[in-house]
Structure formats: C-alpha cells, structure tokens
Write a protein that holds these residues in place. Structure first.
Motif, PDB file in Angstrom:
ATOM      1  N   TYR A  20       0.828  -1.197   0.000  1.00  0.00           N
ATOM      2  CA  TYR A  20       0.000   0.000   0.000  1.00  0.00           C
ATOM      3  C   TYR A  20       0.870   1.256   0.000  1.00  0.00           C
ATOM      4  CZ  TYR A  20      -4.078  -2.885   0.927  1.00  0.00           C
ATOM      5  OH  TYR A  20      -5.072  -3.819   0.817  1.00  0.00           O
ATOM      6  N   ASP A  21       0.390   2.287  -0.699  1.00  0.00           N
ATOM      7  CA  ASP A  21       1.051   3.584  -0.687  1.00  0.00           C
ATOM      8  C   ASP A  21       0.728   4.329   0.607  1.00  0.00           C
ATOM      9  OD1 ASP A  21       2.093   3.158  -3.162  1.00  0.00           O
ATOM     10  OD2 ASP A  21       0.892   4.669  -4.196  1.00  0.00           O
ATOM     11  N   ARG A  22       1.632   5.192   0.999  1.00  0.00           N
ATOM     12  CA  ARG A  22       1.329   6.145   2.072  1.00  0.00           C
ATOM     13  C   ARG A  22       0.576   7.293   1.409  1.00  0.00           C
ATOM     14  NH1 ARG A  22       7.548   6.055   4.059  1.00  0.00           N
ATOM     15  NH2 ARG A  22       7.750   6.030   1.783  1.00  0.00           N
ATOM     16  N   GLY A  23      -0.722   7.158   1.359  1.00  0.00           N
ATOM     17  CA  GLY A  23      -1.556   8.106   0.617  1.00  0.00           C
ATOM     18  C   GLY A  23      -1.816   9.367   1.421  1.00  0.00           C
ATOM     19  N   HIS A  24      -1.501  10.512   0.820  1.00  0.00           N
ATOM     20  CA  HIS A  24      -1.770  11.794   1.474  1.00  0.00           C
ATOM     21  C   HIS A  24      -3.272  12.054   1.544  1.00  0.00           C
ATOM     22  CE1 HIS A  24       2.477  12.578   0.793  1.00  0.00           C
ATOM     23  NE2 HIS A  24       2.375  13.714   1.463  1.00  0.00           N
ATOM     24  N   LEU A  25      -3.711  12.601   2.662  1.00  0.00           N
ATOM     25  CA  LEU A  25      -5.079  13.118   2.768  1.00  0.00           C
ATOM     26  C   LEU A  25      -5.084  14.596   2.374  1.00  0.00           C
ATOM     27  CD1 LEU A  25      -6.184  11.273   6.036  1.00  0.00           C
ATOM     28  CD2 LEU A  25      -6.608  10.628   3.643  1.00  0.00           C
ATOM     29  N   ALA A  26      -4.241  15.398   3.012  1.00  0.00           N
ATOM     30  CA  ALA A  26      -3.977  16.749   2.513  1.00  0.00           C
ATOM     31  C   ALA A  26      -2.805  16.623   1.545  1.00  0.00           C
ATOM     32  CB  ALA A  26      -3.630  17.696   3.654  1.00  0.00           C
ATOM     33  N   PRO A  27      -3.002  16.821   0.243  1.00  0.00           N
ATOM     34  CA  PRO A  27      -1.959  16.554  -0.743  1.00  0.00           C
ATOM     35  C   PRO A  27      -0.732  17.436  -0.549  1.00  0.00           C
ATOM     36  CG  PRO A  27      -4.106  16.905  -1.799  1.00  0.00           C
ATOM     37  CD  PRO A  27      -4.253  17.302  -0.368  1.00  0.00           C
ATOM     38  N   ALA A  28       0.429  16.867  -0.813  1.00  0.00           N
ATOM     39  CA  ALA A  28       1.661  17.645  -0.732  1.00  0.00           C
ATOM     40  C   ALA A  28       1.616  18.822  -1.697  1.00  0.00           C
ATOM     41  CB  ALA A  28       2.865  16.750  -1.038  1.00  0.00           C
ATOM     42  N   SER A  29       1.015  18.632  -2.855  1.00  0.00           N
ATOM     43  CA  SER A  29       0.968  19.709  -3.854  1.00  0.00           C
ATOM     44  C   SER A  29       0.070  20.866  -3.435  1.00  0.00           C
ATOM     45  CB  SER A  29       0.508  19.154  -5.208  1.00  0.00           C
ATOM     46  OG  SER A  29       1.493  18.303  -5.761  1.00  0.00           O
ATOM     47  N   ASP A  30      -0.808  20.641  -2.460  1.00  0.00           N
ATOM     48  CA  ASP A  30      -1.603  21.742  -1.900  1.00  0.00           C
ATOM     49  C   ASP A  30      -0.832  22.485  -0.821  1.00  0.00           C
ATOM     50  OD1 ASP A  30      -3.579  20.855  -3.555  1.00  0.00           O
ATOM     51  OD2 ASP A  30      -5.015  20.350  -1.985  1.00  0.00           O
ATOM     52  N   MET A  31       0.289  21.930  -0.407  1.00  0.00           N
ATOM     53  CA  MET A  31       1.055  22.478   0.712  1.00  0.00           C
ATOM     54  C   MET A  31       2.409  23.015   0.270  1.00  0.00           C
ATOM     55  SD  MET A  31      -0.958  22.126   3.301  1.00  0.00           S
ATOM     56  CE  MET A  31      -2.667  21.645   2.972  1.00  0.00           C
ATOM     57  N   GLY A  32       2.600  23.248  -1.020  1.00  0.00           N
ATOM     58  CA  GLY A  32       3.883  23.679  -1.533  1.00  0.00           C
ATOM     59  C   GLY A  32       4.144  25.161  -1.426  1.00  0.00           C
ATOM     60  N   TRP A  33       3.305  25.888  -0.702  1.00  0.00           N
ATOM     61  CA  TRP A  33       3.467  27.339  -0.608  1.00  0.00           C
ATOM     62  C   TRP A  33       4.428  27.764   0.493  1.00  0.00           C
ATOM     63  CZ3 TRP A  33       1.134  28.829   4.087  1.00  0.00           C
ATOM     64  CH2 TRP A  33       0.150  27.970   4.587  1.00  0.00           C
ATOM     65  N   SER A  34       4.907  26.821   1.310  1.00  0.00           N
ATOM     66  CA  SER A  34       5.958  27.146   2.265  1.00  0.00           C
ATOM     67  C   SER A  34       6.722  25.876   2.604  1.00  0.00           C
ATOM     68  CB  SER A  34       5.390  27.777   3.541  1.00  0.00           C
ATOM     69  OG  SER A  34       4.919  26.788   4.445  1.00  0.00           O
ATOM     70  N   ALA A  35       7.948  26.030   3.067  1.00  0.00           N
ATOM     71  CA  ALA A  35       8.754  24.868   3.438  1.00  0.00           C
ATOM     72  C   ALA A  35       8.128  24.134   4.616  1.00  0.00           C
ATOM     73  CB  ALA A  35      10.175  25.311   3.777  1.00  0.00           C
ATOM     74  N   ASN A  36       7.541  24.879   5.542  1.00  0.00           N
ATOM     75  CA  ASN A  36       6.952  24.282   6.730  1.00  0.00           C
ATOM     76  C   ASN A  36       5.724  23.452   6.394  1.00  0.00           C
ATOM     77  OD1 ASN A  36       6.809  23.844   9.554  1.00  0.00           O
ATOM     78  ND2 ASN A  36       5.236  25.408   9.737  1.00  0.00           N
ATOM     79  N   THR A  37       4.827  24.011   5.567  1.00  0.00           N
ATOM     80  CA  THR A  37       3.611  23.272   5.209  1.00  0.00           C
ATOM     81  C   THR A  37       3.944  22.028   4.397  1.00  0.00           C
ATOM     82  OG1 THR A  37       3.327  24.744   3.296  1.00  0.00           O
ATOM     83  CG2 THR A  37       2.083  25.271   5.300  1.00  0.00           C
ATOM     84  N   MET A  38       4.950  22.125   3.531  1.00  0.00           N
ATOM     85  CA  MET A  38       5.352  20.953   2.759  1.00  0.00           C
ATOM     86  C   MET A  38       5.867  19.858   3.679  1.00  0.00           C
ATOM     87  SD  MET A  38       5.662  19.269  -0.018  1.00  0.00           S
ATOM     88  CE  MET A  38       5.468  20.392  -1.409  1.00  0.00           C
ATOM     89  N   ALA A  39       6.705  20.219   4.637  1.00  0.00           N
ATOM     90  CA  ALA A  39       7.236  19.228   5.575  1.00  0.00           C
ATOM     91  C   ALA A  39       6.119  18.596   6.398  1.00  0.00           C
ATOM     92  CB  ALA A  39       8.272  19.883   6.489  1.00  0.00           C
ATOM     93  N   GLU A  40       5.171  19.404   6.861  1.00  0.00           N
ATOM     94  CA  GLU A  40       4.073  18.890   7.691  1.00  0.00           C
ATOM     95  C   GLU A  40       3.142  17.968   6.911  1.00  0.00           C
ATOM     96  OE1 GLU A  40       3.599  22.528  10.938  1.00  0.00           O
ATOM     97  OE2 GLU A  40       2.316  22.481   9.173  1.00  0.00           O
ATOM     98  N   SER A  41       3.080  18.131   5.607  1.00  0.00           N
ATOM     99  CA  SER A  41       2.193  17.275   4.810  1.00  0.00           C
ATOM    100  C   SER A  41       2.664  15.829   4.793  1.00  0.00           C
ATOM    101  CB  SER A  41       2.077  17.805   3.376  1.00  0.00           C
ATOM    102  OG  SER A  41       3.248  17.540   2.621  1.00  0.00           O
ATOM    103  N   PHE A  42       3.905  15.580   5.221  1.00  0.00           N
ATOM    104  CA  PHE A  42       4.443  14.219   5.239  1.00  0.00           C
ATOM    105  C   PHE A  42       4.370  13.580   6.624  1.00  0.00           C
ATOM    106  CE2 PHE A  42       6.003  15.662   1.208  1.00  0.00           C
ATOM    107  CZ  PHE A  42       5.997  14.510   0.425  1.00  0.00           C
ATOM    108  N   TYR A  43       3.642  14.182   7.546  1.00  0.00           N
ATOM    109  CA  TYR A  43       3.394  13.538   8.825  1.00  0.00           C
ATOM    110  C   TYR A  43       2.562  12.273   8.604  1.00  0.00           C
ATOM    111  CZ  TYR A  43       4.975  17.680  11.451  1.00  0.00           C
ATOM    112  OH  TYR A  43       5.712  18.700  11.995  1.00  0.00           O
ATOM    113  N   TYR A  44       2.836  11.242   9.365  1.00  0.00           N
ATOM    114  CA  TYR A  44       2.070   9.995   9.229  1.00  0.00           C
ATOM    115  C   TYR A  44       0.611  10.166   9.642  1.00  0.00           C
ATOM    116  CZ  TYR A  44       5.712   6.809   7.689  1.00  0.00           C
ATOM    117  OH  TYR A  44       6.667   6.169   6.931  1.00  0.00           O
ATOM    118  N   SER A  45       0.309  11.194  10.396  1.00  0.00           N
ATOM    119  CA  SER A  45      -1.093  11.480  10.731  1.00  0.00           C
ATOM    120  C   SER A  45      -1.874  11.906   9.498  1.00  0.00           C
ATOM    121  CB  SER A  45      -1.163  12.584  11.790  1.00  0.00           C
ATOM    122  OG  SER A  45      -0.534  13.770  11.314  1.00  0.00           O
ATOM    123  N   ASN A  46      -1.176  12.294   8.448  1.00  0.00           N
ATOM    124  CA  ASN A  46      -1.803  12.724   7.194  1.00  0.00           C
ATOM    125  C   ASN A  46      -1.786  11.612   6.149  1.00  0.00           C
ATOM    126  OD1 ASN A  46      -2.975  14.693   5.411  1.00  0.00           O
ATOM    127  ND2 ASN A  46      -0.970  15.030   4.486  1.00  0.00           N
TER     128      ASN A  46
END
Length: 382
Positions: free
Chosen positions: A130-156
């Motif tokens: 199985y893929d680690r599927g994003h719920l909040a997509p990484a591409s929606d979070m590319g507007w800052s370094a912090n949001t991009m990093a947070e999009s890869f939390y396992y809670s997401n």
C-alpha cells in the motif's frame, strides 16, 4: 413522491450500479441521479446564486464533540483516530495563491509530534503493498517549506492502493487545485471511511479503508456551491463525475457534520444540492504549476552553506534558493539552525549551466520528472 419516481426507472439500471451515481431520465424528461442505496436527486439543480457569503473563521472545520482534540498544523487541521491510526478527517482552506508551488516534495515521512499517542510508522507500510496516501496533498502544501514538511506527517497518511493513489485520487486532487484557482478559494475536507472489521497493516494495525471521501465548498459569491465525492480504494477508469455526490450523502456515510459554521439555511441548501455543471471538469494543470514557479533560466542559489560560503548549486526556483536552502527564504539568519539535506554521495553538488530532466527512475518504474542542473543528470533524490 420518491416511490413514484423510482418506478419510472429501469430495474436493470438499478442493478448495474456499483457505488457511484448514475444518470437516468424520468418520463417527463428530467435528469435524475440515482444511487445504489435507492436515494435520488435532480441533476444540475439550480445554481446557488442567491446565497450571500458572510465572514466565517475556520469554515473548513467539521463539527466535533467537546472531548475531540483537533490538531492544528500550519496548512491543515485534523482529527486523529487512535483506533485506526490515521485521521478521521483533514481540513484546510486552499486559496488561488497557495496553489503557487514554491517548494518541492520532501518525501520525508515522519511521525506527527502533536499526536501524543503516536502515529503509524515506515515499518507499518514497508512491504504492505500500500502507498502512504496523502489526505492533505503535498501539492496543496507547496506554498511554504513548513507546510510541505508537515504534509508528510504519518497522521496525514492512509493506506491506499497504488492504482488508486496514483490514479483517480491524484486526478481529483489536481481538479481541486483547478477549482481553487477558478474560484479564488475553496474549503476542503478529506478522509477515509472508517468502520469496524476492516483489514490492517503493520504492527500498529493501521486500518485499510475501503472508501475515501472528499468534500469541497466554494463560498465565494455569486456561485456559492458544494460538492462531495466517495471513491473506492481501488483503481478506476471512470470519470470523476461518476463519483460526485451531494455533501449530505457523504455525511450520511461517514457520520461527520461538514461546514457546521454555515447559517442553517445555507448549509441545508448547499449540502443537499448537487450541481454537476456548476463545476469545471478539466484539470488545467495551471501555468502556476508549470511556469510561474520556475525562472526562465537557472541561477546560482542565494543560500549560504554551513561553512558560511555561498551555495554553488543552480536552481530554477523563482525564490532564488535551491532545495537545500529553501528554509533560508526570508530568514534573518541565513545560516540558520536547520540541518541541510545531504545528497546521497555526501559530495558537493556540481552544477551544469543548463537544467535537464532527471535521468533517474522512480519506484513505480517511471522516469523522474524533476529538472536538475547536476552534471550527472540526476536530481537530488536519484
């Protein structure tokens, strides 16, 4: 009324339904959307032009109980389900400006520090298929370094079949970004449909959902509208319209009350109405993604290395910083305390004067689509 209408439809059409809705014609020529559970509604209902928007803070958040603890990150909020080791939902506002992707994927999956009970881990997904599927997509979070990093939390993350995650789910995520650009702002809530008795993966017993949902609200006048989707966790060649449902239908399946901060009359009208033709259905892969975050030619990075020297990498990012020094943008302390990302060879990156497509191969066997100025023809990941 409902029983009378349903007698006008072919029983064959009803039996042929899987999960999505199907358009059928009534005897009076009106188009009706018929669902597998026997419910129906008129297709292309009157657009919601008469709704007046009001200023509502955190409009994207679903209704929660007093005991629920909402976890808030920079780009999205979530409600974590410890039993299933993933979020019940993630919610965020996506603006037109935020679709301007300034930062590339980190692909650094880590535990969410705000989930005190712990989250899933790499070991749970490794070898699972199985893929680690994003719920909040990484591409929606590319507007800052912090949001991009947070999009890869396992809670997401949630276990998704590769054909789903890389196929129709990705198409829906791209379409939502198109809607954010066309409508200036959309409010998005996404999650798995979690029930008892589902299969799990890993030592932490991460639940494998059979279905995923997404609800989108456009609360910008004059065309205020909402739409929902419920998709099975498998590959599909169906058009996304096939899986479109009213928000009320998603609420019925998940038990979640979406957009509770709307005025009651507005919430009722928006959530019961499904207007297919009110939305565009062609992903435009915006110029913002393709061009606006890339400079016309590569330039030397403005970043400063740990040794205090100017970085020698070349970059096409309009920020003027390469991937190693994106955290230094707008920083008063260029050297910072953030650990730099090291390349695989631990050698300084040599750059050519011209960017080329990376010659590396992804895990799925496709050629990497990143551009690189490295002399070896490979991006930092390969």
């Amino acid at each position: 009324m409902k029983k009378i209408i349903l007698t006008l439809f072919s029983l064959i059409a009803i039996q042929a339904l899987t999960f999505g809705q199907q358009e059928v014609k009534s005897n009076d020529g009106k188009t009706v959307l018929l669902y597998g559970d026997g419910t129906w509604l008129y297709s292309d209902s009157i657009p919601l032009y008469n709704i007046k928007a009001t200023n509502i803070t955190k409009l994207e958040l679903p209704k929660t109980n007093s005991k629920d603890k909402i976890i808030t990150h920079t780009g999205y909020s979530l409600l974590y389900n410890e039993t299933h080791e993933q979020a019940n939902w993630v919610a965020y506002e996506l603006t037109k400006e935020e679709t301007n992707k300034l930062f590339e994927r980190t692909d650094k999956f880590i535990s969410d520090p705000k989930v005190k009970t712990g989250t899933a881990s790499e070991n749970d997904y490794e070898g699972s298929g199985y893929d680690r599927g994003h719920l909040a997509p990484a591409s929606d979070m590319g507007w800052s370094a912090n949001t991009m990093a947070e999009s890869f939390y396992y809670s997401n993350m949630s276990p998704q079949t590769p054909s789903f995650n890389r196929g129709i789910w990705k198409n829906l995520e791209e379409l939502v970004r198109t809607w954010a650009i066309e409508n200036n702002t959309v409010y998005v809530v996404t999650g798995p449909v979690l029930t008892n008795g589902l299969q799990t993966i890993g030592q932490n017993k991460v639940t494998i959902p059979n279905y995923y949902y997404k609800v989108i609200l456009d609360y910008t006048e004059p065309n205020i509208k909402g739409i929902g989707f419920i998709l099975p966790n498998t590959g599909s060649k169906e058009q996304l319209q096939y899986y479109a449902v009213s928000i009320d239908s998603v609420e019925k399946m998940t038990g979640i009350d979406f957009f509770p901060l709307l005025q009651d009359d507005q919430e009722d009208l928006i959530e019961k109405t499904l207007c297919i033709k009110c939305w565009s259905w062609k992903n435009i892969k915006t110029a913002i993604e393709k061009n606006e975050n890339k400079a016309a030619e590569s330039v030397q990075c403005n970043g400063v290395t740990k040794a205090g020297e100017k970085c020698k990498n070349k970059t096409l990012n309009i920020s003027g910083y390469c991937y190693q020094h994106e955290t230094q943008i707008n920083s008063d302390n260029p050297k910072g305390n953030t650990e730099e990302i090291k390349n695989h060879s631990n050698e300084p990156t040599k750059s050519s004067s011209t960017s080329v497509q990376c010659s590396g191969t992804t895990k799925s066997g496709s050629r990497c689509k990143r551009m690189t100025t490295s002399s070896n023809g490979r991006c930092y990941q390969h």
